[in-house]
Scaffold this motif. Structure first.
Motif, PDB file in Angstrom:
ATOM      1  N   UNK A  73       0.844  -1.196   0.000  1.00  0.00           N
ATOM      2  CA  UNK A  73       0.000   0.000   0.000  1.00  0.00           C
ATOM      3  C   UNK A  73       0.876   1.240   0.000  1.00  0.00           C
ATOM      4  N   UNK A  74       0.607   2.145  -0.914  1.00  0.00           N
ATOM      5  CA  UNK A  74       1.396   3.367  -1.007  1.00  0.00           C
ATOM      6  C   UNK A  74       2.436   3.333  -2.106  1.00  0.00           C
ATOM      7  N   UNK A  75       2.696   2.132  -2.682  1.00  0.00           N
ATOM      8  CA  UNK A  75       3.650   2.046  -3.786  1.00  0.00           C
ATOM      9  C   UNK A  75       3.080   2.716  -5.036  1.00  0.00           C
ATOM     10  N   UNK A  76       3.975   3.241  -5.818  1.00  0.00           N
ATOM     11  CA  UNK A  76       3.611   3.959  -7.049  1.00  0.00           C
ATOM     12  C   UNK A  76       3.990   3.081  -8.235  1.00  0.00           C
ATOM     13  N   UNK A  77       3.033   2.811  -9.158  1.00  0.00           N
ATOM     14  CA  UNK A  77       3.258   1.903 -10.285  1.00  0.00           C
ATOM     15  C   UNK A  77       3.041   2.644 -11.597  1.00  0.00           C
ATOM     16  N   UNK A  78       3.955   2.459 -12.521  1.00  0.00           N
ATOM     17  CA  UNK A  78       3.872   3.105 -13.828  1.00  0.00           C
ATOM     18  C   UNK A  78       4.134   2.070 -14.923  1.00  0.00           C
ATOM     19  N   UNK A  79       3.182   1.922 -15.850  1.00  0.00           N
ATOM     20  CA  UNK A  79       3.348   1.042 -17.004  1.00  0.00           C
ATOM     21  C   UNK A  79       3.453   1.885 -18.266  1.00  0.00           C
ATOM     22  N   UNK A  80       4.408   1.509 -19.152  1.00  0.00           N
ATOM     23  CA  UNK A  80       4.585   2.209 -20.425  1.00  0.00           C
ATOM     24  C   UNK A  80       4.642   1.201 -21.564  1.00  0.00           C
ATOM     25  N   UNK A  81       4.225   1.641 -22.745  1.00  0.00           N
ATOM     26  CA  UNK A  81       4.402   0.876 -23.968  1.00  0.00           C
ATOM     27  C   UNK A  81       5.155   1.755 -24.946  1.00  0.00           C
ATOM     28  N   UNK A  82       6.345   1.287 -25.360  1.00  0.00           N
ATOM     29  CA  UNK A  82       7.207   2.114 -26.215  1.00  0.00           C
ATOM     30  C   UNK A  82       7.433   3.490 -25.592  1.00  0.00           C
ATOM     31  N   UNK A  83       7.644   3.509 -24.260  1.00  0.00           N
ATOM     32  CA  UNK A  83       7.923   4.724 -23.492  1.00  0.00           C
ATOM     33  C   UNK A  83       6.754   5.705 -23.435  1.00  0.00           C
ATOM     34  N   UNK A 133      -3.355  -8.060 -21.038  1.00  0.00           N
ATOM     35  CA  UNK A 133      -3.771  -7.618 -22.372  1.00  0.00           C
ATOM     36  C   UNK A 133      -4.451  -8.807 -23.039  1.00  0.00           C
ATOM     37  N   UNK A 134      -5.700  -8.655 -23.429  1.00  0.00           N
ATOM     38  CA  UNK A 134      -6.444  -9.753 -24.051  1.00  0.00           C
ATOM     39  C   UNK A 134      -6.460  -9.603 -25.569  1.00  0.00           C
ATOM     40  N   UNK A 135      -6.665 -10.750 -26.253  1.00  0.00           N
ATOM     41  CA  UNK A 135      -6.799 -10.765 -27.707  1.00  0.00           C
ATOM     42  C   UNK A 135      -5.673  -9.987 -28.382  1.00  0.00           C
ATOM     43  N   UNK A 136      -4.430 -10.355 -28.070  1.00  0.00           N
ATOM     44  CA  UNK A 136      -3.286  -9.602 -28.581  1.00  0.00           C
ATOM     45  C   UNK A 136      -3.135  -9.799 -30.087  1.00  0.00           C
ATOM     46  N   UNK A 137      -2.509  -8.825 -30.733  1.00  0.00           N
ATOM     47  CA  UNK A 137      -2.258  -8.876 -32.170  1.00  0.00           C
ATOM     48  C   UNK A 137      -0.796  -8.510 -32.410  1.00  0.00           C
ATOM     49  N   UNK A 138      -0.373  -8.615 -33.663  1.00  0.00           N
ATOM     50  CA  UNK A 138       1.032  -8.337 -33.985  1.00  0.00           C
ATOM     51  C   UNK A 138       1.406  -6.886 -33.679  1.00  0.00           C
ATOM     52  N   UNK A 139       0.431  -5.974 -33.728  1.00  0.00           N
ATOM     53  CA  UNK A 139       0.727  -4.572 -33.443  1.00  0.00           C
ATOM     54  C   UNK A 139       0.965  -4.319 -31.954  1.00  0.00           C
ATOM     55  N   UNK A 140       0.678  -5.325 -31.117  1.00  0.00           N
ATOM     56  CA  UNK A 140       0.950  -5.194 -29.682  1.00  0.00           C
ATOM     57  C   UNK A 140       2.384  -5.582 -29.340  1.00  0.00           C
ATOM     58  N   UNK A 141       3.147  -6.032 -30.340  1.00  0.00           N
ATOM     59  CA  UNK A 141       4.547  -6.379 -30.117  1.00  0.00           C
ATOM     60  C   UNK A 141       5.338  -5.130 -29.751  1.00  0.00           C
ATOM     61  N   UNK A 142       6.321  -5.307 -28.884  1.00  0.00           N
ATOM     62  CA  UNK A 142       7.171  -4.188 -28.512  1.00  0.00           C
ATOM     63  C   UNK A 142       7.553  -4.235 -27.041  1.00  0.00           C
TER      64      UNK A 142
END
Length: 380
Positions: free
Chosen positions: A46-56, A93-102
Motif C-alpha cells: 500500500x502506497x507504492x507507485x506503479x507506472x506502465x509504459x508501452x514504447x515509453x 492484455x487480451x486478444x493480442x495482435x502483432x501490433x501489440x509487439x514491442x
C-alpha cells in the motif's frame, strides 16, 4: 572502522535502488492470446507507485489505490477494452495482435527506491493447425526451455490432457473419459510442446494452453482441423514399438487385380507395389529399411519391428477389372516406456551397503580377537 562499514553499506543501498539494473523478460505470444505481465518477485505494498509504459508512452499508472489510464488518444484507442491493471500491479492484455509487439516498461516506486522492469513482447501469426488424418499434431508453447517455476496445462475442450509443474518436477499426460488420446500423447519436457500422434478426425477441435511463471502468464486457444483421406474404408490400428503389424485389405470380393499400390505419409510416397507377379519397394527405404513385406495375392502389407517414426497414414489403391478401390489405415506406434522406481533402487543399495559394513565389522572384530572362534576340540 565502523564509519567505513557504515559508508560502504550506504553506497550499496544507493547502488541497489538506483534502477541501473533493469530486469528484462521476453514474452512470445500468438494472435488471439491473452497475456499477463507480472511484477515478478517485487511485492506491491500500500502506497507504492506503479507506472506502465508501452514504447515509453504511459498506458497506466497507479498511485496508492488510484488508477489513471493513459491520456494518449492513440494508445487509448489501440488497447480499448483489452487492458486491465489489478491490485498486484499485473497488466493483462487480451486478444493480442502483432501490433501489440514491442517493449513494455514497468516502474515500481517504493520507499526504498525504484524497481525497473522491461518486457519484450513478440506476437506471431494465428493459432490454427491443419493436418491430414494419420499425421502428428504438434502444438507449440514458443518456449525454448521451461524454467523452474513454470506451470503448463494443456486442455482439449474442457478436459485436462497434459501438464508440467516444473517446480514440483511433475510431468503428466492422461486420457480423457472416452480415452480418445490413449497412447498417442507425447509431452516435450524441455519446451512443454504437446504432440498427438496418429491424428484422427475426432481430434479436431479447440485446444487450450495455460502457462504461468513468476514474470508472466499466457492463455492460448488453438483450433485444430484433421482432414480425412478420401477413401472407401478408413481403419485405425494401434501397436507398440517393436511389434509387427499386417494391414489387410481383405480382397476376397475383388476379382482380376491389375495393380496394388501402398503409399505412406502426407506426401503419398509409394512404399510397396505389385502387378500380381513382381513386387517392389521403390521409396522411403531409409525409413522402413527392409521392414516391409507385401503379399501379392492378398494385397496385405506387413511392417516388421515398428518404430514411432512409422506412425502415420497408409493409403492403398487397388486397380482391378471392375474399377479402382481405395482404403486407408491410420497407424499409431506407441513408444515403450520403462518406469524406474529410484526410491526402491536407493533402498536396495542402502540395504546391501549396510550388510557389507556389518560383515566387515564382524571380520575386523574376529581378527582382533573380540569374537572367539569356535573350538575344534572334541568334548570328553
Amino acid at each position: 572502522m565502523r564509519i567505513f562499514f557504515f559508508i560502504l553499506s550506504i553506497l550499496l543501498l544507493v547502488e541497489g535502488v538506483s534502477g541501473d539494473e533493469k530486469v528484462k523478460v521476453t514474452v512470445s505470444g500468438m494472435k488471439g492470446d491473452s497475456v499477463t505481465l507480472k511484477p515478478g518477485d517485487a511485492e506491491i505494498q500500500t502506497g507504492d507507485w506503479i507506472l506502465w509504459k508501452f514504447n515509453n508512452i504511459i498506458i497506466f499508472k497507479m498511485e496508492k489505490t488510484n488508477k489513471v489510464y493513459t491520456s494518449d488518444a492513440d494508445i487509448a484507442e489501440k488497447f480499448k477494452g483489452r487492458m486491465q491493471l489489478d491490485k498486484t500491479g499485473s497488466l493483462t492484455i487480451t486478444n493480442i495482435s502483432t501490433t501489440d509487439s514491442g517493449p513494455y516498461q514497468l516502474q515500481i516506486r517504493k520507499s526504498t527506491g525504484v524497481i525497473p522492469m522491461e518486457y519484450n513482447v513478440s506476437v506471431k501469426g494465428k493459432n490454427t493447425v491443419s493436418v491430414m488424418a494419420g499425421e502428428s499434431i504438434i502444438l507449440y508453447t514458443d518456449l525454448k526451455e521451461i524454467q523452474g517455476n513454470d506451470l503448463i496445462l494443456w486442455k482439449f475442450e474442457d478436459h485436462l490432457i497434459a501438464g508440467i509443474n516444473k517446480s514440483g518436477d511433475q510431468f503428466f499426460s492422461h486420457d480423457t473419459s472416452d480415452e480418445r488420446f490413449k497412447g498417442r500423447l507425447q509431452l516435450d519436457r524441455h519446451s512443454g510442446a504437446l504432440t498427438i500422434r496418429g491424428s484422427r478426425s475426432t481430434d479436431s477441435g479447440v485446444y487450450h494452453l495455460n502457462m504461468s511463471s513468476s514474470s508472466h502468464s499466457l492463455q492460448r486457444s488453438i483450433s485444430v482441423t484433421v482432414s480425412v483421406f478420401d477413401a472407401d474404408v478408413v481403419k485405425t490400428v494401434t501397436v507398440m514399438e517393436g511389434d509387427s503389424v499386417t494391414l489387410n485389405p481383405d480382397l476376397t470380393q475383388i476379382q482380376g487385380i491389375n495393380l496394388i499400390l501402398w503409399r505412406f505419409g502426407a506426401s503419398g510416397s509409394v512404399i510397396a507395389e505389385t502387378n500380381g507377379t513382381e513386387i517392389s519397394y521403390p521409396h522411403l527405404t531409409e525409413i522402413f529399411g527392409g521392414r516391409l513385406q507385401l503379399n501379392h495375392q492378398t494385397g496385405s502389407l506387413t511392417i516388421n519391428n515398428m518404430r514411432t517414426k512409422h506412425t502415420g497414414l497408409y493409403q492403398l489403391k487397388i486397380d482391378h477389372n471392375t474399377g479402382i478401390s481405395s482404403m486407408a489405415f491410420i497407424v499409431t506406434v506407441s513408444a515403450i516406456t520403462v518406469s524406474i522406481d529410484w526410491k526402491m533402487i536407493a533402498f536396495a543399495l542402502s540395504l546391501v551397503l549396510n550388510l557389507v559394513l556389518v560383515l566387515i565389522a564382524v571380520i575386523v572384530r574376529i581378527k582382533k580377537g573380540y569374537i572367539s572362534r569356535p573350538s575344534n576340540r572334541t568334548p570328553w
